[in-house]
Design an enzyme around this catalytic site. Structure first.
Site, PDB file in Angstrom:
ATOM      1  N   GLY A   1       4.265  -4.408  -4.049  1.00 52.83           N
ATOM      2  CA  GLY A   1       2.859  -3.907  -4.507  1.00 52.83           C
ATOM      3  C   GLY A   1       3.608  -4.270  -6.407  1.00 52.83           C
TER       4      GLY A   1
ATOM      5  N   GLY B   1      10.693   7.596 -11.681  1.00 53.63           N
ATOM      6  CA  GLY B   1       9.126   7.444 -11.382  1.00 53.63           C
ATOM      7  C   GLY B   1       7.652   8.709 -11.982  1.00 53.63           C
TER       8      GLY B   1
ATOM      9  N   SER C   1      -3.139  11.389 -11.082  1.00 50.91           N
ATOM     10  CA  SER C   1      -3.966  10.406 -12.488  1.00 50.91           C
ATOM     11  C   SER C   1      -5.726  11.468 -13.098  1.00 50.91           C
ATOM     12  CB  SER C   1      -4.638   9.247 -11.686  1.00 50.91           C
ATOM     13  OG  SER C   1      -3.747   8.838 -12.010  1.00 50.91           O
TER      14      SER C   1
ATOM     15  N   LYS D   1      -5.439  -2.546  -4.063  1.00 49.46           N
ATOM     16  CA  LYS D   1      -5.221  -2.565  -4.836  1.00 49.46           C
ATOM     17  C   LYS D   1      -5.351  -4.201  -4.271  1.00 49.46           C
ATOM     18  CE  LYS D   1      -1.831   0.338  -6.865  1.00 49.46           C
ATOM     19  NZ  LYS D   1       0.018   0.089  -7.223  1.00 49.46           N
TER      20      LYS D   1
HETATM   21  P1  NAD Z   1       4.673  -1.721  -0.618  1.00 47.71           P
HETATM   22  O1  NAD Z   1       4.751  -1.735   0.274  1.00 47.71           O
HETATM   23  O2  NAD Z   1       3.590  -3.321  -1.086  1.00 47.71           O
HETATM   24  O3  NAD Z   1       6.016  -2.232  -1.361  1.00 47.71           O
HETATM   25  C1  NAD Z   1       7.368  -1.972  -0.943  1.00 47.71           C
HETATM   26  C2  NAD Z   1       8.655  -2.821  -0.343  1.00 47.71           C
HETATM   27  O4  NAD Z   1       9.258  -2.435  -0.257  1.00 47.71           O
HETATM   28  C3  NAD Z   1       8.078  -3.737   1.438  1.00 47.71           C
HETATM   29  O5  NAD Z   1       8.341  -5.370   0.512  1.00 47.71           O
HETATM   30  C4  NAD Z   1       9.455  -3.280   2.041  1.00 47.71           C
HETATM   31  O6  NAD Z   1       9.483  -4.402   2.543  1.00 47.71           O
HETATM   32  C5  NAD Z   1       9.905  -3.111   1.300  1.00 47.71           C
HETATM   33  N1  NAD Z   1      11.012  -2.228   1.539  1.00 47.71           N
HETATM   34  C6  NAD Z   1      11.534  -1.478   2.574  1.00 47.71           C
HETATM   35  N2  NAD Z   1      12.800  -0.753   2.999  1.00 47.71           N
HETATM   36  C7  NAD Z   1      13.538  -1.017   2.132  1.00 47.71           C
HETATM   37  C8  NAD Z   1      14.697  -1.269   2.306  1.00 47.71           C
HETATM   38  N3  NAD Z   1      15.583  -0.614   2.550  1.00 47.71           N
HETATM   39  N4  NAD Z   1      15.348  -2.348   1.180  1.00 47.71           N
HETATM   40  C9  NAD Z   1      14.523  -3.254   0.764  1.00 47.71           C
HETATM   41  N5  NAD Z   1      13.337  -3.165   0.737  1.00 47.71           N
HETATM   42  C10 NAD Z   1      12.830  -2.239   1.394  1.00 47.71           C
HETATM   43  O7  NAD Z   1       5.050   0.041  -1.843  1.00 47.71           O
HETATM   44  P2  NAD Z   1       4.585  -0.740  -3.242  1.00 47.71           P
HETATM   45  O8  NAD Z   1       2.861  -0.298  -3.027  1.00 47.71           O
HETATM   46  O9  NAD Z   1       5.352  -1.605  -3.964  1.00 47.71           O
HETATM   47  O10 NAD Z   1       5.416   0.702  -3.422  1.00 47.71           O
HETATM   48  C11 NAD Z   1       6.583   1.884  -3.265  1.00 47.71           C
HETATM   49  C12 NAD Z   1       7.045   2.628  -4.332  1.00 47.71           C
HETATM   50  O11 NAD Z   1       6.049   2.699  -5.662  1.00 47.71           O
HETATM   51  C13 NAD Z   1       5.928   3.758  -3.614  1.00 47.71           C
HETATM   52  O12 NAD Z   1       7.150   4.414  -3.345  1.00 47.71           O
HETATM   53  C14 NAD Z   1       4.812   4.580  -4.309  1.00 47.71           C
HETATM   54  O13 NAD Z   1       4.805   5.193  -4.595  1.00 47.71           O
HETATM   55  C15 NAD Z   1       5.355   3.687  -5.999  1.00 47.71           C
HETATM   56  N6  NAD Z   1       4.765   3.634  -7.152  1.00 47.71           N
HETATM   57  C16 NAD Z   1       5.461   4.411  -7.995  1.00 47.71           C
HETATM   58  C17 NAD Z   1       5.114   4.112  -8.738  1.00 47.71           C
HETATM   59  C18 NAD Z   1       4.951   4.949 -10.800  1.00 47.71           C
HETATM   60  O14 NAD Z   1       3.967   4.948 -11.192  1.00 47.71           O
HETATM   61  N7  NAD Z   1       6.309   5.378 -10.393  1.00 47.71           N
HETATM   62  C19 NAD Z   1       3.105   3.995  -9.018  1.00 47.71           C
HETATM   63  C20 NAD Z   1       3.270   2.672  -8.123  1.00 47.71           C
HETATM   64  C21 NAD Z   1       3.879   2.891  -6.614  1.00 47.71           C
END
Ligand code: NAD
Length: 270
Positions: free
Chosen positions: A135, A248, A21, A71
């Site tokens: 999240g 992403g 950002s 968050k």
């Molecule tokens: P988080 O830890 O809150 O949630 C991830 C979820 O995925 C968890 O509930 C976990 O149990 C689940 N999970 C993990 N392995 C799994 C599998 N094999 N099968 C099914 N579910 C599985 O994380 P988050 O904050 O939601 O972030 C998730 C991803 O999003 C990260 O890689 C982050 O970098 C990415 N992200 C991208 C953007 C974007 O703008 N592109 C923005 C924010 C976050």
């Protein structure tokens, strides 16, 4: 250049060096001749409450983007929340009002929808499968509900998480059919979203078994939230199958305008 009259925005998290950002916003401010700058803040959790109180009194600061791991915790400490941030109990952006009140929103899902629109995919009336109920998955699922998705199926490695999200969505969108699990075939889905970290780095992992992915319709739109690599193993598979894809980084860029607009420093579309 930062001068005495420069107004500030910030991004807070820990660690912070990896976030994109500051360069995105500072490049945009410079290109548009705005006397604004974004600061990256790596905050220790012990200073969280003091930090928020400092934001209330920080008169040349317009707002603050919030990233991992704050968050959820920050959502519980603000003066007001948008309806969706309140439902999700999670914020990724704060606006500082002129009187010092801090108002939070979560625009992860709006960034996702914006990126989908830019790829020519409209979600209204479509059947979606979201993998990952953390999240970002929760924010995307909530925005899909707001945008009129026809049905939503949820998968998470942790059943409690997908169950909690299904309960939250059931309360917010009582008419929306919500299923747990992907079922035996993906053929009926118009939209598949990986909102889990699976596929990050060079893991080579897929978020669903290959045999199940082989049932995906070539007309489906497939989106991933993982930012590195941009083309995850899921997206490489989907592209080869003929599906439209959404990366992403496209979601992150599409979200920047929503973050800046909420803080009052950019238009909605950058
Ligand atoms: P988080 O830890 O809150 O949630 C991830 C979820 O995925 C968890 O509930 C976990 O149990 C689940 N999970 C993990 N392995 C799994 C599998 N094999 N099968 C099914 N579910 C599985 O994380 P988050 O904050 O939601 O972030 C998730 C991803 O999003 C990260 O890689 C982050 O970098 C990415 N992200 C991208 C953007 C974007 O703008 N592109 C923005 C924010 C976050």
């Amino acid at each position: 250049m930062v001068i005495g009259s420069t107004e500030l925005v910030a991004i807070v998290g820990s660690p912070i060096a990896q976030v994109k950002s500051p360069e995105n916003f500072n490049n945009w401010f410079a290109a548009h001749g705005e006397n604004l700058a974004m600061l990256p803040i790596d905050l220790h959790e012990r200073s969280l409450e003091v930090f928020l109180d400092t934001l209330r009194g920080w008169q040349n600061l317009r707002g603050c983007v919030v990233t991992v791991p704050y968050k959820q915790r920050i959502a519980g400490c603000l003066d007001a929340l948008s309806e969706r941030a309140g439902a999700l109990r999670s914020v990724n952006v704060i606006r500082r009002e002129r009187d010092g009140r801090l108002v939070g929103d979560n625009v992860d899902g709006e960034g996702f929808l914006n990126a989908a629109r830019q790829q020519g995919f409209a979600v209204a009336g479509k059947r979606a499968l979201v993998v990952g109920a953390g999240g970002v998955g929760s924010a995307i699922a909530y925005s899909l509900g707001q945008a009129g998705i026809a049905s939503l199926s949820l998968v998470d490695a942790c059943n409690e998480r997908s169950g909690a999200l299904a309960d939250l969505l059931g309360g917010a969108f009582p008419e929306l059919p919500i299923e747990s699990g992907a079922g035996a075939s993906l053929a009926a889905f118009d939209l598949l979203v990986n909102a889990s970290p699976v596929g990050m780095g060079d893991s080579g992992e897929l978020p669903l078994p290959q045999a199940l992915l082989d049932s995906l319709a070539p007309t489906a739109h497939v989106a991933d939230v993982v930012t590195s690599p941009a083309i995850t193993p899921l997206l490489a598979f989907a592209r080869q199958r003929g599906c439209s894809i959404q990366t992403g980084p496209q979601m992150a860029i599409a979200q920047a305008g929503h973050l800046g607009h909420f803080m009052g420093v950019t238009p909605l579309q950058l």
